[in-house]
Each structure stands twice: as C-alpha cells, then as structure tokens.
Motif scaffolding. Structure first.
Motif, PDB file in Angstrom:
ATOM      1  N   UNK A  41      11.669  18.672  -2.178  1.00 46.09           N
ATOM      2  CA  UNK A  41      11.148  18.291  -0.863  1.00 46.09           C
ATOM      3  C   UNK A  41      10.146  17.154  -0.998  1.00 46.09           C
ATOM      4  N   UNK A  42       9.221  17.280  -1.954  1.00 45.69           N
ATOM      5  CA  UNK A  42       8.238  16.203  -2.109  1.00 45.69           C
ATOM      6  C   UNK A  42       8.939  14.911  -2.519  1.00 45.69           C
ATOM      7  N   UNK A  43       9.969  15.040  -3.349  1.00 47.51           N
ATOM      8  CA  UNK A  43      10.685  13.829  -3.748  1.00 47.51           C
ATOM      9  C   UNK A  43      11.344  13.171  -2.533  1.00 47.51           C
ATOM     10  N   UNK A  44      11.975  13.981  -1.694  1.00 47.80           N
ATOM     11  CA  UNK A  44      12.672  13.394  -0.536  1.00 47.80           C
ATOM     12  C   UNK A  44      11.683  12.707   0.387  1.00 47.80           C
ATOM     13  N   UNK A  45      10.513  13.341   0.597  1.00 43.74           N
ATOM     14  CA  UNK A  45       9.515  12.712   1.471  1.00 43.74           C
ATOM     15  C   UNK A  45       9.092  11.367   0.886  1.00 43.74           C
ATOM     16  N   UNK A  46       8.765  11.388  -0.420  1.00 39.15           N
ATOM     17  CA  UNK A  46       8.331  10.144  -1.041  1.00 39.15           C
ATOM     18  C   UNK A  46       9.463   9.119  -1.043  1.00 39.15           C
ATOM     19  N   UNK A  47      10.694   9.623  -1.164  1.00 39.22           N
ATOM     20  CA  UNK A  47      11.829   8.701  -1.225  1.00 39.22           C
ATOM     21  C   UNK A  47      12.025   8.000   0.114  1.00 39.22           C
ATOM     22  N   UNK A  48      11.818   8.752   1.200  1.00 38.47           N
ATOM     23  CA  UNK A  48      11.942   8.113   2.512  1.00 38.47           C
ATOM     24  C   UNK A  48      10.925   6.989   2.627  1.00 38.47           C
ATOM     25  N   UNK A  49       9.709   7.266   2.133  1.00 47.47           N
ATOM     26  CA  UNK A  49       8.681   6.232   2.177  1.00 47.47           C
ATOM     27  C   UNK A  49       9.064   5.060   1.286  1.00 47.47           C
ATOM     28  N   UNK A  50       9.632   5.353   0.117  1.00 45.29           N
ATOM     29  CA  UNK A  50      10.036   4.283  -0.792  1.00 45.29           C
ATOM     30  C   UNK A  50      11.099   3.402  -0.169  1.00 45.29           C
ATOM     31  N   UNK A  51      11.977   4.030   0.583  1.00 38.71           N
ATOM     32  CA  UNK A  51      13.069   3.270   1.190  1.00 38.71           C
ATOM     33  C   UNK A  51      12.630   2.658   2.519  1.00 38.71           C
ATOM     34  N   UNK A  98       4.771   6.027  -4.794  1.00 40.64           N
ATOM     35  CA  UNK A  98       5.360   6.016  -6.130  1.00 40.64           C
ATOM     36  C   UNK A  98       4.866   7.214  -6.932  1.00 40.64           C
ATOM     37  N   UNK A  99       3.583   7.563  -6.721  1.00 43.69           N
ATOM     38  CA  UNK A  99       2.977   8.611  -7.552  1.00 43.69           C
ATOM     39  C   UNK A  99       3.615   9.971  -7.292  1.00 43.69           C
ATOM     40  N   UNK A 100       3.636  10.453  -6.037  1.00 39.25           N
ATOM     41  CA  UNK A 100       4.303  11.748  -5.817  1.00 39.25           C
ATOM     42  C   UNK A 100       5.768  11.725  -6.209  1.00 39.25           C
ATOM     43  N   UNK A 101       6.402  10.569  -6.053  1.00 43.27           N
ATOM     44  CA  UNK A 101       7.820  10.480  -6.384  1.00 43.27           C
ATOM     45  C   UNK A 101       8.020  10.696  -7.876  1.00 43.27           C
ATOM     46  N   UNK A 102       7.238   9.976  -8.688  1.00 37.48           N
ATOM     47  CA  UNK A 102       7.398  10.090 -10.135  1.00 37.48           C
ATOM     48  C   UNK A 102       6.985  11.470 -10.597  1.00 37.48           C
ATOM     49  N   UNK A 103       5.908  12.003 -10.021  1.00 37.49           N
ATOM     50  CA  UNK A 103       5.431  13.310 -10.472  1.00 37.49           C
ATOM     51  C   UNK A 103       6.447  14.395 -10.122  1.00 37.49           C
ATOM     52  N   UNK A 104       7.104  14.265  -8.960  1.00 38.21           N
ATOM     53  CA  UNK A 104       8.143  15.241  -8.624  1.00 38.21           C
ATOM     54  C   UNK A 104       9.255  15.211  -9.660  1.00 38.21           C
ATOM     55  N   UNK A 105       9.626  13.997 -10.088  1.00 41.76           N
ATOM     56  CA  UNK A 105      10.700  13.893 -11.075  1.00 41.76           C
ATOM     57  C   UNK A 105      10.248  14.394 -12.440  1.00 41.76           C
ATOM     58  N   UNK A 106       8.941  14.222 -12.706  1.00 42.14           N
ATOM     59  CA  UNK A 106       8.414  14.643 -14.013  1.00 42.14           C
ATOM     60  C   UNK A 106       8.625  16.127 -14.266  1.00 42.14           C
ATOM     61  N   UNK A 107       8.526  16.944 -13.206  1.00 41.75           N
ATOM     62  CA  UNK A 107       8.703  18.391 -13.401  1.00 41.75           C
ATOM     63  C   UNK A 107      10.062  18.677 -14.023  1.00 41.75           C
ATOM     64  N   UNK A 108      11.071  17.957 -13.531  1.00 40.24           N
ATOM     65  CA  UNK A 108      12.421  18.176 -14.054  1.00 40.24           C
ATOM     66  C   UNK A 108      12.519  17.616 -15.471  1.00 40.24           C
ATOM     67  N   UNK A 144       0.831  -1.202   0.000  1.00 36.91           N
ATOM     68  CA  UNK A 144       0.000   0.000   0.000  1.00 36.91           C
ATOM     69  C   UNK A 144       0.867   1.254   0.000  1.00 36.91           C
ATOM     70  N   UNK A 145       1.911   1.216   0.806  1.00 39.32           N
ATOM     71  CA  UNK A 145       2.747   2.399   0.960  1.00 39.32           C
ATOM     72  C   UNK A 145       3.531   2.710  -0.304  1.00 39.32           C
ATOM     73  N   UNK A 146       4.175   1.697  -0.856  1.00 44.91           N
ATOM     74  CA  UNK A 146       5.038   1.957  -2.004  1.00 44.91           C
ATOM     75  C   UNK A 146       4.201   2.388  -3.201  1.00 44.91           C
ATOM     76  N   UNK A 147       3.039   1.744  -3.379  1.00 41.50           N
ATOM     77  CA  UNK A 147       2.194   2.140  -4.508  1.00 41.50           C
ATOM     78  C   UNK A 147       1.731   3.582  -4.340  1.00 41.50           C
ATOM     79  N   UNK A 148       1.394   3.970  -3.109  1.00 40.55           N
ATOM     80  CA  UNK A 148       0.928   5.333  -2.900  1.00 40.55           C
ATOM     81  C   UNK A 148       2.037   6.356  -3.110  1.00 40.55           C
TER      82      UNK A 148
END
Lengths: 355, 156, 367
Positions: A226-236, A180-190, A174-178
């Motif tokens: 910042x959003x990427x780091x938050x999502x990354x902590x969750x991913x890890x 994943x979305x903010x993580x990818x979207x944060x990277x998408x901006x770049x 549940x956590x990783x799937x959730x």
C-alpha cells in the motif's frame, strides 16, 4: 538462463535469438555486445512505445466510462488507434520555441525525460527469460534511473522561462524527492526478505501459487504494497498527487511551453512512468511472471495492467491534494510508516522468522 | 415595518439630511445633498432602528440635465429596503467616497468614476476598470458621448 | 544562520486560465507557493450591455439580458422584466408567474449543478464535472422543449413569458425531479466525506458574516456564512410567498460550507418546482405589451435571488419608449471584490478553491 518447463506461447525464444543474433551472423567479437544490446533495446523500446500509446487510449476509455461517456469512438473500433493518430498529428505540429527560453535546457528536457522513462526497462523481467540484462543491482538501478525524470522536469520548468512552468518544476522536484524515500523503503522490506537486488531473483523467490507472492506471504507485505502504491502514484505525478501539472492551478505545469513532439515526449514518458511503477509493483509484490497455465509474459502484463487500472481508478475518482498537505503526508505519515515496516521486516529477519 | 412607517422614521431621524423624493416607483426614494452624504450614510447604517448594513448597488445616471448617483440599501435584520440619490451638476461632479461605510461601494464607485467621470474623494483606488487601460475616448455612459463608429438605433 | 534572500514575484493568472471561469485576470503577488496579494483585473468581457440598452426600446432590451448572466439566463431575464413591470405597474397573469417560478428554480438547479462540477474539477476531481453536466442536460432539454433555446432563453418577457409549456413538459419535469432526488446520494457520496476533499476545503477561505455583509455578498455565499437571508422569503417577489420551502444555512463560511450550501439549496428548489407544478393554473401567459411600450416616469430597483445571490436591475424611465438608464447588478461583482480580502496569505491551490466556491462568473461582472 535455463528454463525447465516451457509453457505454450512463451516468448523467451525471441530474446534468446536476439542474444545470439550477433554471433550467428558472424560479427567480430568487439561489436557483438553493442549490436546485441542495440537489437534488444530497439525491440523493447518499440514494444513499450506502442504500449504507452495503448495506455493513453485505455486511460481515456476508462475515464470516459467512469464519467458515463464513450471517449474516443471515431478512429477505428472504439477509437483504438486514436492515440496513434494523435501522435502523428503532434509529429506534424509546429515546434513553438519561445524567444526567452534557455535554449540548451529547453531542448534537452524532453529528451532526458523520455530516455529516463525507458531506462528502467533494462532490468524489467517481462517474462521468463524476457529480460534485457539481469543486473545484480536491478532494483537499485531502477530507483536510480527513474529519478532522472525529476531532473528533466526541473530542466523543463527552468528552461521554459515561465513562472507556471518553474512552479511546476519546483513542485515536482520537492514531490519526487520526498516520495522517493517511502517508495525505496517499501521495496527494501522485500529486498531484506529475498536477500538480493536482482529482479529475476525477486521474481523467482515468489514462484508457485499466489500465496507465495510477497503481498500475501510476509506480514509486512500488504503494508509495504500500500505504501509503495501511494508513493508510486506520487512518483508518476498522477491525481491525487498531480500537483506538478495541476491544470487548475498551474495550467499545465512544467510542460506549459512545449508543443508538438516535445510535448508528446513528455506525455508518453508520463505513461511509460506509470507503467514502470506498476511493473515494479507487479514484480516485487505480485509475483511477477509467476502464474499457472498461461505464458509468463501474459501473467506479467496482466498483473501490471491491473495495477495500472488501480492507478487510473484513483486518478478519476479523487480530488487533488494541496502542495503542503502532500509534503506533510509524505514526511509525517508515509515515511514513519514505511520505516516502522522496515524495522518489522528487519526484526523478523533477525529472529529467523522464515528460515 | 411598513413603507410609510419607515419613511416617517427616516425623515424624523435624519433631521432634514434626507428628503423624500417621489420618483421612486416601488421602493422609498430619498434625496441627499452631496455635502451630507457620508453623515446620512453612517446614520442609515448605524442607527439601531434603521440598520441599513447592506449595500445593494450604486448607479450613476445621466438624465440629460444632470448626474444622479443612486444608492440602493437593504437591511438584513429588519428586511427593509430604501434608495437614496444625490443630484450632481455636470461641471466638477464630485462626491465623498462611501468605501469606509460599506466596503461594497469600492468597485461600484470605481465603475461610476470610469463610465461617468464623477470623482469620488477619498476613494483608495480610482483606476481603469471595465474599459481598456489605454482608453482615451472619455466617459462612455454620458448621454453626449458618441464613439466614432457608433450607430444609433433608428427610432421606433 | 544567514537569512535567505527571497523575492516576491508576480504571476498573471488569466485572462486565459482554466480556473478563472471566463476571462478574468488575477494579478497574483506570490512568495513561492504563497499568494501574498491578489488584484483582480476585469473588463475582458465588457459588452456595454447597459449602454446598448439605452438605445433600445424596453422590449428590445430583454434579449440583451440573457447575455448579462448566461449561466442562469432565466434570472437575468426575470430581473429586468420585474423592474419594468414595477415601473409600469403591469399585472402579470398568474399562470405566467407559476411558469416563471418553475423556470427560475430549474435554472437555479442547473447553475448549482455546474457549480458542483466545476468546483470539484478546480480542486482536482474531474469526474463530478461530467456528472453535473449530465443532469443539467435534462434541464436544458426541458428549456429547449419550452422555448427552443438552450442557453440564452429570452423566455421571461415583460408582462409574462414568451410561450406556454408543451403538454410533455410536466411529466418530463416530474420525472427529472424524481431522477435528481435519486442522484443526490451519488453527489454526497462522491465528495462530501472524502478526506482529501475535506482537507482542501474545510477552514479554507473563511468569510466572516461581518465581511460578507460589508462587501455586499449575497445568496449562497452569505447564507454559508450563517446569515439567514433569502430574498425569496424576506422580500418576496413573484409568487414565492405561496410556496413552502426552507432556507438552508451553514455556520463557518469556509469553502466546504459554500459547497454544501448549494447542494442543500438544490433540494429546496426541487420542492418549489413540485409545488408550482401542482398548483399550475390555466389561463393567459402574457399581459398585453405594445411594441411602443411606454412606462410612466420614475425609477425602480428590482432585486431577485438568482443562483449566485442577489441580482438587481435599476431601470429609469422618462416616459418615452427607451429607458434612460438600465443598470444591472450581478452578485459576482461583489463576490469578486471579496477575493482580495479573503485571499491573502493562502496557497495558490486555496485561491483556486476560494474562487470556485464563490461561484464567480465573468459575464455578470463585466456586463
């Protein structure tokens, strides 16, 4: 891969040598690519394994010093090869396999986890020319393979035939799937800014001084970071988002029934994952290998370890979120913020803000 | 409220349900007949001049001649305290459960049931508690209980 | 849409589980992450202390009391000594009473420091645990300096205390008080305002005053629910009526309040220790108690305010050297009985938080 300016201490020669190795020793054309990638793979794998061992030691030292202890002190200078000894010990340990396990799933879960953790490094630019394969879908590839980890955790949770493990596996899915979305979207901006998915392109578009790094250069950069780091902590799977293995609730979560080397594989994969998300942060937001004076790989490692340090400081300071609060945070806060940020990036691109 | 006042008040209000017992050394000690137990407990808890709303403790005692169950109560609002006890014979020791009066009584009664074999009628869950689930050696807190491997301390 | 078929399942939390604080087993009936019902199973730590006491003389019983509640062993020593002193109507020298108060309050702080660290760890913050133990270490050093023991002190004996404090005790104790006062800002800064901490503890496991009283909850748990009741003031024992200290209370009775309550209590305990050190008189430290000590016939229930709440000892004498009955009442016993009541329809993470903030320790339950 052409490098015009070669700083002292660059290591790309090793990779170049490995690239040409099959040709130089006169192997037939059909196996050249296989041997080349095998050689590169073994190199990267061994370096990363050592690095994961180092990270375990480093985390223990940092945790200890935050908590006003010394941490490992006995094995070598300040216990520097403590984790090597731990790994050796785990290798010798009996591999306990409970009777009621799902034999196939239980066996393959740590393998999948371990492999998935290392797959991301195929496209990781460690420095100028230090990349195994510069795929044109680089970052998409990373996102795809790092998600394999969740399959491994689910497999471990299911295969263990243990309720704690199952809960841990479900939580991590549940956590990783959730997140994943903010993580990818944060990277998408770049990615919108750069216009390429290739890791090398992303790094090269940040060449120059630090104000060219995307965290400082574009208005949506800091938010995305910042959003990427938050999502990354969750991913890890790290505190405050470490609910899959929440020791006080699920004892050890998905890896509760694993022992010996299988446990070590999960453990090392966790640290490799942490290194992966930090390396992506360093590459995409902090300019990757770009930096003056020092060799490029030193810059890359330095930036990555800084992010790792950040993750460690967070881990040893904050309490853990509850599972529903974690989901709420992802879907009600992080996803809207990242999408708003993405829209901002898109609008700026459309208006030709940086052309 | 001094102890004497409290004693008089309890004796007056209870109309003979509670009788004074001089075995209590420090706090007031009363005695209740088993059949009056619930009535006396409700009186002690609900009467606005007594208000013993807090159940401290229930103790089972085997004196060697009979069982006693000692209830220790406190009043949080009046800051007073008293004990009362029920004397029970060995054979067919049985009491009404006070779980409905003070919820705290639940576990204490369960423990006494297990260790002394005193039955509490109306108790919701009289099951094994402190002792192992497969315990079959009787009620260990009784004075006549001896485990096969039990060695008494030498007399001083 | 067709209803999904769901199934409740049972999880054995314990006897060996990181957050059951000893060997307690909670049988959880769970619906996914949600705890539907809790059934505590106790007795894994049952050492039959009460039965053993029936076969020992009164002074011989007192080392057993350390094992009754080993986190605040001073309190459990004291509650038994107090009961026997009431039975025998022993006069305790004044210096001994002062020393007892100092030790009891130091031990209360030590226990609350452990509580503070362990609660934080149960909610996922590892670091406070070490901070709490670090300050506790200073207290343990003080105890070791006085009676040679670090956990099971057997310091408070019938009629007084086992030995006098050394010369270095007072300056060291004062230094510790000063140091701990300085650390409170650390403690408060670490967790009190942390949004994750607030989300995890505010409004979780609310214990209403009525439920608390009915279940016999006491001590910090009762006061966190808003009931101003402390035995040190309301049923004074020893020389607590000589000291000037406040009784902090909270309002809602949730996990956060129970957490803050203990932090507040530590500060008040420091005040008591300071006053006791200031007023410490010279003199004897122990009344004369023969080894063949025979209190007169009678029964007594003594109760004190230990770190976890009301700790009681029922002692009955028939005029011989051995007690007829020693019953120990630990507050964790009643608090554990509360768990099924307030832990229905919570998440498993909340259950851990509630269990931690009730500050249940198992030796006190199982005896």
């Amino acid at each position: 891969m052409s490098c015009t300016v070669i700083a002292f201490g660059e290591l790309h020669g090793i990779f170049a040598w490995l690239h040409e190795l099959p040709v130089s020793i006169g192997l037939p054309d059909s196996v050249q690519a296989v041997v080349m990638y095998a050689a590169l793979g073994v190199t990267v794998f061994s370096v990363l394994s050592l690095f994961a061992l180092f990270l375990v030691w480093w985390e223990r030292k940092i945790a200890a010093h935050i908590q006003q202890r010394f941490g490992p002190m006995r094995v070598g200078w300040h216990g520097w090869y403590q984790t090597v000894m731990d790994a050796l010990k785990l290798l010798q340990k009996e591999d306990i396999r409970i009777e009621t396990r799902d034999k196939v799933v239980f066996f393959w879960a740590p393998v999948v986890c371990f492999v998935a953790a290392f797959l991301a490094y195929v496209v990781m630019p460690f420095g100028k020319g230090l990349i195994v394969a510069d795929l044109n879908i680089g970052i998409l590839y990373i996102m795809a393979v790092t998600t394999f980890t969740v399959i491994a955790l689910l497999m471990a949770g299911w295969g263990s035939n243990n309720k704690y493990a199952l809960l841990g596996g479900m939580r991590s899915a549940a956590q990783v799937v959730s997140y994943e979305i903010p993580m990818v979207v944060s990277l998408l901006t770049i990615i919108i800014y750069v216009g390429s998915l290739s890791m090398v392109d992303i790094v090269e578009s940040q060449s120059g001084w630090f104000f060219n790094w995307f965290i400082f250069r574009v208005p949506f950069g800091p938010i995305a970071f910042v959003t990427y780091i938050i999502a990354a902590i969750a991913e890890a799977n790290r505190t405050p988002f470490d609910i899959p293995e929440a020791e006080q609730e699920l004892v050890a979560g998905y890896n509760i029934e694993y022992s010996g080397m299988k446990f070590a594989m999960f453990f090392l994969a966790e640290f490799v994952n942490m290194f992966t998300v930090s390396a992506i942060a360093a590459t995409v937001f902090l300019g990757g290998w770009n930096g003056p004076f020092l060799p490029s790989w030193v810059w890359f490692m330095g930036k990555t370890l800084t992010v790792v340090l950040l993750l460690m400081l967070v881990r040893w300071t904050y309490p853990r979120l509850r599972v529903d609060q974690l989901m709420e945070f992802a879907w009600k806060f992080l996803v809207p913020v990242t999408f708003a940020n993405l829209i901002l990036a898109g609008v700026l691109k459309y208006l030709g803000y940086w052309e | 409220m001094t102890k004497e006042e409290l004693k008089d008040k309890v004796l007056n209000l209870s109309q003979g349900m509670l009788t004074y017992s001089d075995s209590g050394v420090f706090d007031l000690m009363f005695e209740v007949k088993p059949e009056n137990l619930t009535k006396a407990a409700v009186l002690l808890r609900d009467h606005e001049e007594l208000r013993f709303d807090f159940m401290n403790n229930i103790t089972g005692v085997d004196t060697g001649e009979h069982f006693e169950v000692v209830y220790s109560l406190a009043s949080l609002s009046n800051k007073t305290r008293l004990d009362f006890k029920v004397v029970l014979p060995y054979e067919g020791a049985k009491l009404e459960s006070l779980c409905e009066v003070w919820k705290a009584a639940n576990w204490h009664e369960r423990e006494i049931w297990e260790l002394y074999g005193i039955d509490f009628t109306g108790h919701p869950n009289l099951t094994r508690f402190l002792l192992p689930d497969d315990w079959d050696q009787g009620h260990p807190m009784r004075k006549d209980w001896d485990a096969p491997d039990f060695v008494r301390m030498p007399e001083l | 849409m067709a209803e999904l078929r769901t199934e409740e399942f049972q999880v054995n939390m314990g006897p060996h589980h990181p957050s059951t604080h000893g060997v307690c087993r909670l049988v959880l009936t769970m619906d996914g992450e949600k705890v539907v019902a809790v059934e505590p199973v106790i007795g894994y730590l049952h050492r039959a202390i009460e039965k053993i006491c029936e076969n020992r003389t009164y002074p011989q019983c007192s080392p057993m009391m350390d094992r009754f509640e080993y986190v605040t062993a001073m309190s459990s020593d004291y509650v038994y000594a107090l009961a026997v002193e009431k039975l025998a109507q022993l006069e305790v020298p004044e210096r001994a009473e002062y020393l007892r108060v100092i030790m009891l309050e130091l031990n209360r702080i030590a226990s609350h420091l452990i509580f503070w660290g362990v609660t934080a760890m149960d909610i996922g913050a590892y670091t406070p645990f070490l901070y709490g133990l670090r300050e506790r270490e200073d207290i343990i050093d003080l105890f070791e300096m006085t009676c040679g023991q670090r956990l099971t002190y057997n310091y408070i004996r019938i009629g007084g205390v086992s030995r006098d404090i050394p010369k270095e005790f007072e300056p060291k104790c004062r230094a510790f008080i000063k140091k701990l006062r300085g650390k409170f800002s650390d403690y408060e800064g670490l967790l009190n305002e942390n949004p994750i901490w607030l989300a995890r503890t505010k409004g979780i496991g609310v214990l209403t005053p009525e439920t608390a009283i009915s279940y016999g909850a006491s001590g910090p748990v009762l006061r966190a629910s808003g009931i101003d009741y402390d035995l040190r003031r309301d049923d004074p024992y020893s020389i607590y009526d000589k000291f000037d200290f406040a009784i902090p209370t909270q309002k809602t009775g949730d996990c956060y309040d129970r957490f803050i309550q203990r932090l507040d209590e530590m500060k008040e305990s420091l005040k008591i220790i300071e006053q006791a050190l200031d007023g410490l008189p010279e003199g004897e430290i122990k009344a004369k108690v023969k080894p063949k000590f025979k209190p007169p016939e009678g029964e007594v229930y003594s109760r004190i305010e230990s770190a976890r709440g009301e700790m009681g000892a029922y002692v009955r004498s028939d005029g011989t050297t051995k007690p007829v009955r020693v019953k120990l009442r630990g507050s964790s016993y009643n608090h554990l009985a509360l768990v099924p009541e307030i832990c229905t329809d919570v998440l498993i993470a909340d259950l851990v938080a509630i269990f931690a903030t009730l500050d249940i320790i198992m030796p006190e339950v199982d005896r």
